[in-house]
Design a protein around this motif. Structure first.
Motif, PDB file in Angstrom:
ATOM      1  N   THR A 281       0.836  -1.199   0.000  1.00 51.33           N
ATOM      2  CA  THR A 281       0.000   0.000   0.000  1.00 51.33           C
ATOM      3  C   THR A 281       0.871   1.248   0.000  1.00 51.33           C
ATOM      4  N   VAL A 282       0.263   2.382  -0.327  1.00 48.16           N
ATOM      5  CA  VAL A 282       1.010   3.623  -0.389  1.00 48.16           C
ATOM      6  C   VAL A 282       1.652   3.909   0.980  1.00 48.16           C
ATOM      7  N   ARG A 283       2.863   4.347   0.956  1.00 45.30           N
ATOM      8  CA  ARG A 283       3.609   4.667   2.175  1.00 45.30           C
ATOM      9  C   ARG A 283       4.559   5.814   1.862  1.00 45.30           C
ATOM     10  N   PHE A 284       4.837   6.628   2.849  1.00 47.87           N
ATOM     11  CA  PHE A 284       5.648   7.806   2.570  1.00 47.87           C
ATOM     12  C   PHE A 284       6.269   8.308   3.862  1.00 47.87           C
ATOM     13  N   THR A 285       7.403   8.965   3.707  1.00 53.69           N
ATOM     14  CA  THR A 285       8.068   9.628   4.816  1.00 53.69           C
ATOM     15  C   THR A 285       7.491  11.033   4.981  1.00 53.69           C
ATOM     16  N   SER A 286       7.866  11.669   6.065  1.00 54.07           N
ATOM     17  CA  SER A 286       7.430  13.057   6.264  1.00 54.07           C
ATOM     18  C   SER A 286       7.944  13.952   5.144  1.00 54.07           C
ATOM     19  N   ALA A 287       9.194  13.698   4.705  1.00 49.85           N
ATOM     20  CA  ALA A 287       9.779  14.516   3.638  1.00 49.85           C
ATOM     21  C   ALA A 287       8.991  14.380   2.345  1.00 49.85           C
ATOM     22  N   LEU A 288       8.572  13.151   2.009  1.00 48.70           N
ATOM     23  CA  LEU A 288       7.793  12.952   0.789  1.00 48.70           C
ATOM     24  C   LEU A 288       6.413  13.580   0.933  1.00 48.70           C
ATOM     25  N   ARG A 289       5.807  13.471   2.102  1.00 48.04           N
ATOM     26  CA  ARG A 289       4.487  14.066   2.325  1.00 48.04           C
ATOM     27  C   ARG A 289       4.521  15.567   2.063  1.00 48.04           C
ATOM     28  N   ASP A 290       5.597  16.215   2.472  1.00 49.25           N
ATOM     29  CA  ASP A 290       5.707  17.651   2.248  1.00 49.25           C
ATOM     30  C   ASP A 290       5.805  17.987   0.757  1.00 49.25           C
ATOM     31  N   LYS A 291       6.391  17.101  -0.027  1.00 55.04           N
ATOM     32  CA  LYS A 291       6.556  17.347  -1.460  1.00 55.04           C
ATOM     33  C   LYS A 291       5.260  17.125  -2.234  1.00 55.04           C
ATOM     34  N   ILE A 292       4.378  16.256  -1.722  1.00 50.56           N
ATOM     35  CA  ILE A 292       3.174  15.885  -2.475  1.00 50.56           C
ATOM     36  C   ILE A 292       1.908  16.261  -1.704  1.00 50.56           C
ATOM     37  N   GLY A 308       9.282   4.728  10.524  1.00 43.58           N
ATOM     38  CA  GLY A 308       9.150   6.151  10.255  1.00 43.58           C
ATOM     39  C   GLY A 308       8.261   6.490   9.080  1.00 43.58           C
ATOM     40  N   LYS A 309       7.747   5.485   8.370  1.00 41.14           N
ATOM     41  CA  LYS A 309       6.896   5.744   7.222  1.00 41.14           C
ATOM     42  C   LYS A 309       5.423   5.747   7.618  1.00 41.14           C
ATOM     43  N   PHE A 310       4.651   6.563   6.945  1.00 45.66           N
ATOM     44  CA  PHE A 310       3.212   6.620   7.162  1.00 45.66           C
ATOM     45  C   PHE A 310       2.533   5.602   6.249  1.00 45.66           C
ATOM     46  N   ARG A 311       1.602   4.834   6.817  1.00 43.17           N
ATOM     47  CA  ARG A 311       0.813   3.848   6.077  1.00 43.17           C
ATOM     48  C   ARG A 311      -0.644   3.989   6.478  1.00 43.17           C
ATOM     49  N   TYR A 312      -1.517   3.452   5.617  1.00 45.73           N
ATOM     50  CA  TYR A 312      -2.918   3.352   6.021  1.00 45.73           C
ATOM     51  C   TYR A 312      -3.016   2.598   7.348  1.00 45.73           C
ATOM     52  N   LEU A 313      -4.045   2.909   8.126  1.00 41.43           N
ATOM     53  CA  LEU A 313      -4.308   2.130   9.332  1.00 41.43           C
ATOM     54  C   LEU A 313      -4.480   0.662   8.965  1.00 41.43           C
ATOM     55  N   GLN A 314      -4.153  -0.231   9.901  1.00 41.12           N
ATOM     56  CA  GLN A 314      -4.159  -1.671   9.602  1.00 41.12           C
ATOM     57  C   GLN A 314      -5.466  -2.163   8.976  1.00 41.12           C
ATOM     58  N   PRO A 315      -6.650  -1.793   9.496  1.00 43.54           N
ATOM     59  CA  PRO A 315      -7.885  -2.302   8.870  1.00 43.54           C
ATOM     60  C   PRO A 315      -8.033  -1.876   7.412  1.00 43.54           C
ATOM     61  N   LEU A 316      -7.550  -0.670   7.083  1.00 41.28           N
ATOM     62  CA  LEU A 316      -7.648  -0.201   5.703  1.00 41.28           C
ATOM     63  C   LEU A 316      -6.691  -0.983   4.801  1.00 41.28           C
ATOM     64  N   ARG A 317      -5.478  -1.251   5.290  1.00 42.30           N
ATOM     65  CA  ARG A 317      -4.524  -2.033   4.493  1.00 42.30           C
ATOM     66  C   ARG A 317      -5.040  -3.448   4.309  1.00 42.30           C
ATOM     67  N   ALA A 318      -5.563  -4.029   5.375  1.00 42.36           N
ATOM     68  CA  ALA A 318      -6.067  -5.401   5.284  1.00 42.36           C
ATOM     69  C   ALA A 318      -7.189  -5.501   4.266  1.00 42.36           C
ATOM     70  N   GLU A 319      -8.040  -4.480   4.198  1.00 44.92           N
ATOM     71  CA  GLU A 319      -9.137  -4.500   3.232  1.00 44.92           C
ATOM     72  C   GLU A 319      -8.605  -4.516   1.796  1.00 44.92           C
ATOM     73  N   LEU A 320      -7.578  -3.724   1.534  1.00 49.74           N
ATOM     74  CA  LEU A 320      -6.981  -3.695   0.204  1.00 49.74           C
ATOM     75  C   LEU A 320      -6.372  -5.056  -0.154  1.00 49.74           C
ATOM     76  N   TYR A 321      -5.592  -5.601   0.771  1.00 46.36           N
ATOM     77  CA  TYR A 321      -4.926  -6.875   0.495  1.00 46.36           C
ATOM     78  C   TYR A 321      -5.929  -8.016   0.320  1.00 46.36           C
ATOM     79  N   ARG A 322      -6.968  -8.029   1.146  1.00 46.54           N
ATOM     80  CA  ARG A 322      -7.961  -9.103   1.036  1.00 46.54           C
ATOM     81  C   ARG A 322      -8.730  -9.019  -0.282  1.00 46.54           C
ATOM     82  N   LEU A 323      -8.896  -7.806  -0.786  1.00 46.55           N
ATOM     83  CA  LEU A 323      -9.561  -7.655  -2.077  1.00 46.55           C
ATOM     84  C   LEU A 323      -8.770  -8.379  -3.169  1.00 46.55           C
TER      85      LEU A 323
END
Length: 375
Positions: A281-292, A308-323
């Protein structure tokens, strides 16, 4: 392809030590055919003027540092033991979510031209691990195939390493620039990996990348040549009509799998025509978040992990993967079962989606089994 090069290559610098290498000479000839004649030979990257430190500048360089690296993975997450070669460093495709924006200086795009130390390192790793499957890829810090039709460095690797029975080379791309590889020695152990996202997300976020339909058309040409393909749902994004979009992609993989069953022989080396599919799933550092900061997918719910990377909360990631897991379920078992796995995910997430960790999933164990370090 040629139009992309004409629009995205403005300057060419060549380190003196690689001026006469075969890949350099091939690239210069191809560029001359396109009408790009100017280049400058330098003794060091520092000689490139500041006004040319940009993505439209190519710098042909010797290998710096260790030629073969290990996928860095992320702290607290299960790693698939992938090894990487930095042939092409930097990318002109302009995908909005590209994590390289936060840690790699894109100016200029650097191409490490001397493949001989890379070949030597892979041979040592293979000799140390004769009983393991070794996966090596060239797409960690740049698209593997974006500039390869010019310099054809991946082909050098394929030809030189074709005798290693437990090696798999993977070239990851968002292009359809595959045709120069389809008849080369070593293609039986080569995997072309296509990154996938929904049509809607790809059009909005994938910059100059070719369309999803062109990637699948290229994948079929790869299969017809007796090579293997892989697909990477990475980064998956909850944006727009993402559910039907990802279901459509899964249906395309199911159709291609059926085509491979009916029309394609197994390449060998423990590979199937569709070698594997990964998810992340999409993941990003604080530096990348500032750029986008203007991208709409940033307004979803994220948490910061131990790496140190930001990711969707676990239930949201699990929903994507299970799909994806659910839609590909018909080919996860039976003849030529698909190897489906997650990239940079925790033990807990593996148990939620797969019911177990890779070490206890027979189809995945060969991929995730750690390698011994080469001397």
């Amino acid at each position: 392809m040629n139009e992309f090069y004409l629009n995205n290559i403005s300057q060419l610098y060549i380190h003196r030590s690689v001026e006469k290498l075969p890949g350099t000479l091939r690239g210069l000839e191809k560029l001359r055919e396109l009408g790009i004649h100017e280049h400058r030979v330098v003794n060091d990257r520092s000689e490139i003027p500041g006004e040319h430190l940009r993505q439209s500048t190519l710098y042909l360089s010797p290998v710096r540092g260790e030629p073969l690296g290990h996928c860095p993975g992320s702290k607290g997450h299960i790693c698939c033991n992938y090894h990487t070669l930095d042939l092409y460093m930097g990318c002109s495709l302009g995908c909005s979510y590209c994590v390289m924006q936060s840690y790699l200086n894109f100016s200029p795009i650097t191409i490490q031209m001397d493949t001989s130390p890379m070949i030597d390192s892979i041979r040592r790793l293979a000799e140390t691990n004769p009983d393991r499957q070794i996966r090596v890829g060239t797409g960690e810090v740049g698209d593997s195939l974006l500039f390869d039709p010019l310099f054809q460095l991946n082909g050098e690797l394929m030809a030189a390493l074709a005798d290693i029975p437990n090696l798999v080379l993977e070239f990851k791309t968002k292009t359809d620039y595959v045709d120069h590889l389809l008849q080369l020695p070593g293609r039986k152990f080569t995997v072309i990996g296509f990154s996938l996202n929904t049509d809607e997300i790809s059009r909005a976020e994938d910059g100059y990348s070719v369309s999803i339909i062109r990637r699948f058309e290229a994948a079929k040409r790869v299969l017809d040549a007796g090579m293997s393909v892989a697909f990477h749902f990475d980064p998956m994004i909850r944006s727009g009509d993402w559910k039907p979009g990802y279901e459509k992609l899964c249906n395309s993989i199911l159709e291609l799998h059926q085509y491979a069953l009916e029309e394609c022989e197994d390449p060998g080396n423990g590979l199937w025509p569709i070698a594997w599919v990964s998810m992340g799933t999409v993941r990003f550092t604080s530096a990348l978040r500032d750029k986008i900061a203007d991208r709409p997918y940033l307004y979803d719910e994220y948490s910061r992990g131990r790496d140190g990377k930001f990711r969707y909360l676990q239930p949201l990631r699990a929903e994507l993967y299970r799909l994806i897991h659910g839609n590909l379920q018909p080919i996860l078992e039976g003849e030529r079962p698909l190897r489906l796995y997650m990239c940079m995910e925790s033990d807990a997430m593996w148990r939620q989606v797969f019911g177990n960790t890779p070490a206890h999933i027979p189809e995945l164990k060969p991929i995730f089994q750690p390698l011994r370090s080469a001397p």
